[in-house]
Motif scaffolding. Structure first.
Motif, PDB file in Angstrom:
ATOM      1  N   GLY A 318      -3.919  -2.015 -13.115  1.00  0.00           N
ATOM      2  CA  GLY A 318      -4.319  -2.901 -12.017  1.00  0.00           C
ATOM      3  C   GLY A 318      -3.152  -3.309 -11.147  1.00  0.00           C
ATOM      4  N   GLU A 319      -2.043  -3.731 -11.781  1.00  0.00           N
ATOM      5  CA  GLU A 319      -0.865  -4.135 -11.021  1.00  0.00           C
ATOM      6  C   GLU A 319      -0.281  -2.963 -10.250  1.00  0.00           C
ATOM      7  OE1 GLU A 319       0.535  -7.133 -10.497  1.00  0.00           O
ATOM      8  OE2 GLU A 319      -1.246  -7.942 -11.486  1.00  0.00           O
ATOM      9  N   ALA A 326      -0.586  -2.171  -1.368  1.00  0.00           N
ATOM     10  CA  ALA A 326       0.219  -2.975  -0.456  1.00  0.00           C
ATOM     11  C   ALA A 326       1.250  -2.123   0.266  1.00  0.00           C
ATOM     12  CB  ALA A 326       0.914  -4.097  -1.233  1.00  0.00           C
ATOM     13  N   THR A 327       1.807  -1.141  -0.438  1.00  0.00           N
ATOM     14  CA  THR A 327       2.795  -0.251   0.183  1.00  0.00           C
ATOM     15  C   THR A 327       2.163   0.600   1.271  1.00  0.00           C
ATOM     16  OG1 THR A 327       4.063  -0.157  -1.874  1.00  0.00           O
ATOM     17  CG2 THR A 327       4.469   1.580  -0.277  1.00  0.00           C
ATOM     18  N   MET A 333       8.057  -1.592   0.363  1.00  0.00           N
ATOM     19  CA  MET A 333       8.596  -0.778  -0.726  1.00  0.00           C
ATOM     20  C   MET A 333       8.223  -1.449  -2.035  1.00  0.00           C
ATOM     21  SD  MET A 333      12.509   0.469  -1.414  1.00  0.00           S
ATOM     22  CE  MET A 333      12.915   1.515  -2.823  1.00  0.00           C
ATOM     23  N   TYR A 334       7.765  -0.675  -3.001  1.00  0.00           N
ATOM     24  CA  TYR A 334       7.377  -1.276  -4.265  1.00  0.00           C
ATOM     25  C   TYR A 334       8.261  -0.778  -5.393  1.00  0.00           C
ATOM     26  CZ  TYR A 334       5.135   2.780  -6.457  1.00  0.00           C
ATOM     27  OH  TYR A 334       4.896   3.989  -7.065  1.00  0.00           O
ATOM     28  N   GLY A 354       8.555   3.339  -4.775  1.00  0.00           N
ATOM     29  CA  GLY A 354       7.937   4.130  -3.716  1.00  0.00           C
ATOM     30  C   GLY A 354       8.102   3.491  -2.351  1.00  0.00           C
ATOM     31  N   LYS A 355       8.104   4.325  -1.326  1.00  0.00           N
ATOM     32  CA  LYS A 355       8.254   3.854   0.047  1.00  0.00           C
ATOM     33  C   LYS A 355       7.457   4.747   0.984  1.00  0.00           C
ATOM     34  CE  LYS A 355      11.732   2.826   3.599  1.00  0.00           C
ATOM     35  NZ  LYS A 355      13.184   2.837   3.926  1.00  0.00           N
ATOM     36  N   MET A 356       6.794   4.132   1.970  1.00  0.00           N
ATOM     37  CA  MET A 356       5.999   4.897   2.928  1.00  0.00           C
ATOM     38  C   MET A 356       6.874   5.477   4.025  1.00  0.00           C
ATOM     39  SD  MET A 356       2.872   5.111   2.091  1.00  0.00           S
ATOM     40  CE  MET A 356       2.437   5.898   3.631  1.00  0.00           C
TER      41      MET A 356
END
Length: 630
Positions: A318-319, A326-327, A333-334, A354-356
């Motif tokens: 879930g988290e 959100a990313t 960035m998460y 990770g980053k978009m």
């Protein structure tokens, strides 16, 4: 050439007037124009009278290399009986120039000799020739820029020719045979390429090969050549194709491969994988080390978002989804630390980032890394466990076992004092011996549970396929033999509920049933019901084992602590046994969980229900276990 007779002259005049090419008659030596046809007048823009009285030099551009002197030489040769055919630059009455083809012949008309000039406008032909020339130059320049040449093999004469760029690539400046062509191929590639050439020369299969050439200067070139053979009556007529110098590309590929190898080795050493997720197409690409972290062979399965999430531990999923969403939506960035469950059920701790990378405000791709930090987590846990176990042993020695020893010593001192006074120990004094024995048994049980807890937390205990039904049947039979108790256990044996566990699974379920017996009123009958159900959570199959009793029940505030004899970071362990803490530890080790609830919802005084959830053993896991045991 001579014309005689009236009939011959009339025919000549008819052809002269109707001809589409320009025709002119000139006196030899003086160049004087004595006659022109209408086509000649239209070509130059003059009338017949004008053109017959004009200086012939005005009909030519006179530009080098087409100077008037050369025209005179051509006329002189024609007058000497040598026909002339040449291209020339003419000038129109309005001044523009154009191309003509001129044919000069000496012609006899009656007694007079003339120079017959046949003139054809070849401006269009010259334009096409120029365009072809320009096209050829452009093609050669393009081939040079692209390092791409063309070749042709004349199968009948066994001659290989090529464009200038092909000659440069091959280092050959003259036609060669097919055999000579094959001889300059690198020895390591020669057999393969010769086979492909032979196959293309025997069938309609196109030729496409990458190979190396040995040039005369000793250098080695990589080339890519494609070609096709044209047949006539089943026999090869000729082959044609292209050849491109790909030496730079091959060098870049080699450098890239070496770089990727170094990166892969570095990732493997650091247990760090990289990934790329195409959000719109939902395609997830993973580095080799990323696959290994997931317990897979590189490229073993295709990945997408949902399939990747399937590897995340259910308690962490879930988290992880929230962070990724959100990313994607906000471009944040998460960084997440989560557990990953491999196909073999082993659990690894992963740190994922990770980053978009977006274009025009639309999600494009997400780039990230994943690092296996299991060893770090294990080290942290080992330090924490060592500290906790030290606290536990200190507490057990200083509190639990000490209290039990004090109780035993108290009763034994009472018995000893009685004996010292010369009194007899009779049936009424049996408690003076039973109580010490009981406390010593409790002390021994506590020490045994500590040993089991240490084993349960050991990484060396291998798991195997075990049937819950067999375990519960044994637990039921053992509990029914409790001395002096009226116990009924409702359990209908059912088998085939297989899970991955170790031998401590017997203690896990035994402690739950023993706990129900231990904490119930010994003066009242105890009814225990055991049931096993198959349930699904997050698309994963589990076995749900419930053990409920009609004992005194457990208050809500106690439910939250009943499994937490040794909760990390919550201060000093509270006193009591280790049975249920051992149950919780084992359930977690078997990738499951345990909780307690009211048998009658909302009324804890009417008994408790302990629930254990364990992952069901899949067929492929059972096969792997059987092979490992064999």
């Amino acid at each position: 050439m001579a014309l005689a007779g009236r009939e011959g002259l009339e025919k000549y005049r008819a052809v002269f007037e109707a001809a589409s090419d320009g025709i002119a008659l000139q006196y030899p030596g003086t160049w004087e124009i004595v006659d022109v046809n209408p086509a000649m007048c239209r070509m130059y823009g003059y009338s017949k009278e004008e053109i017959m009285h004009i200086n012939p030099a005005l009909l030519f551009s006179g530009e080098d290399p087409l100077a008037m002197e050369k025209a005179g030489a051509r006329l002189q040769a024609a007058m000497s009986g040598h026909p002339q055919l040449f291209d020339w630059h003419a000038r129109h009455r309005d001044g523009h120039t154009f191309w003509i083809q001129v044919s000069l012949k000496l012609m006899q008309i009656g007694p007079q000799a003339y120079v017959l000039s046949l003139v054809r406008d070849i401006t269009d032909r010259k334009r096409i020739e120029q365009e072809l020339h320009d096209s050829k130059i452009s093609l050669e320049q393009a081939q040079q820029l692209a390092q791409l040449g063309t070749w042709r093999w004349d199968a009948i004469n066994d001659v290989v020719t090529g464009s200038s760029e092909a000659s440069r690539i091959l280092g050959v400046d003259q036609p060669i045979t097919q055999g000579e062509f094959i001889e300059i191929i690198h020895p390591e590639d020669r057999t393969r390429v010769a086979k492909a050439i032979r196959k293309a020369g025997e069938s309609d299969v196109p030729f496409s090969q990458e190979f190396r050439f040995l040039r005369s200067d000793g250098s080695v070139l990589w080339v890519h050549s494609v070609g096709k053979t044209v047949f006539e009556d089943g026999r090869p007529l000729y082959s044609f194709g292209t050849i491109q110098d790909i030496t730079d590309r091959k060098r870049f590929e080699q450098e890239l491969q070496e770089s990727e190898t170094i990166l892969a080795q570095a990732q493997q050493l650091a247990h760090l994988g990289s990934w790329r997720w195409d959000v719109q197409r939902d395609v997830l690409k993973m580095s080799d080390e990323g696959y290994r972290i997931m317990g897979l062979k590189p490229g073993e399965i295709g990945l997408n978002y949902s399939r990747f999430l399937g590897f995340i531990h259910p308690d962490d999923r879930g988290e992880m989804e929230k962070a990724i969403t959100a990313t994607v939506n906000e471009g944040l960035m998460y960084r997440q630390v989560h557990r990953l469950v491999r196909l073999d059920r082993s659990v690894r701790w992963i740190q994922c980032e990770g980053k978009m990378i977006s274009t025009e405000d639309q999600p494009a791709v997400m780039l990230g890394t994943m690092q296996d930090i299991t060893e770090i987590k294990n080290a942290e846990r080992a330090v924490e466990d060592a500290r906790a176990q030290a606290e536990l042993f200190l507490d057990l020695m200083g509190h639990d076992i000490n209290n039990m020893n004090q109780v035993a010593l108290g009763y034994l001192e009472m018995a000893l004092n009685k004996l010292h006074r010369g009194e007899q120990i009779g049936p009424a004094d049996v408690v003076l011996v039973e109580k010490p024995l009981e406390t010593l048994e409790s002390s021994s049980n506590l020490i045994r549970n500590v040993k089991k807890l240490q084993r349960a937390r050991s990484e060396n205990m291998a798991t195997q396929a075990m049937d819950i039904g067999e375990v519960l049947t044994w637990v039921k039979d053992r509990a029914l033999h409790a001395p002096g108790r009226d116990i009924t256990i409702d359990y209908r044996p059912a088998y085939g509920f297989r899970v991955m566990a170790n031998e401590l699974i017997w203690d896990m379920f035994s402690n739950i049933v023993t706990n129900a017996v231990k904490h119930s009123d010994p003066k009242k009958p105890l009814h225990v019901r055991i049931a096993v159900d198959r349930v699904f959570e997050a698309k994963q199959e589990y076995y749900r084992v419930s053990v409920e009793d009609n004992g005194p029940g457990i208050p809500d505030d106690t439910k939250r602590q009943i499994f937490s004899r040794l909760q990390h970071g919550r201060g000093r362990p509270r006193s009591g046994g280790l049975g249920l803490y051992l149950v919780s530890t084992l359930a977690s080790q078997f990738h499951g969980r345990v909780w307690v609830e009211d048998r009658v919802p909302g009324d804890h005084t009417r008994g408790s229900r302990f629930v254990v959830m364990l992952p069901a053993l899949r067929a492929e896991d059972a096969n792997s276990d059987a092979e490992a045991r064999a």
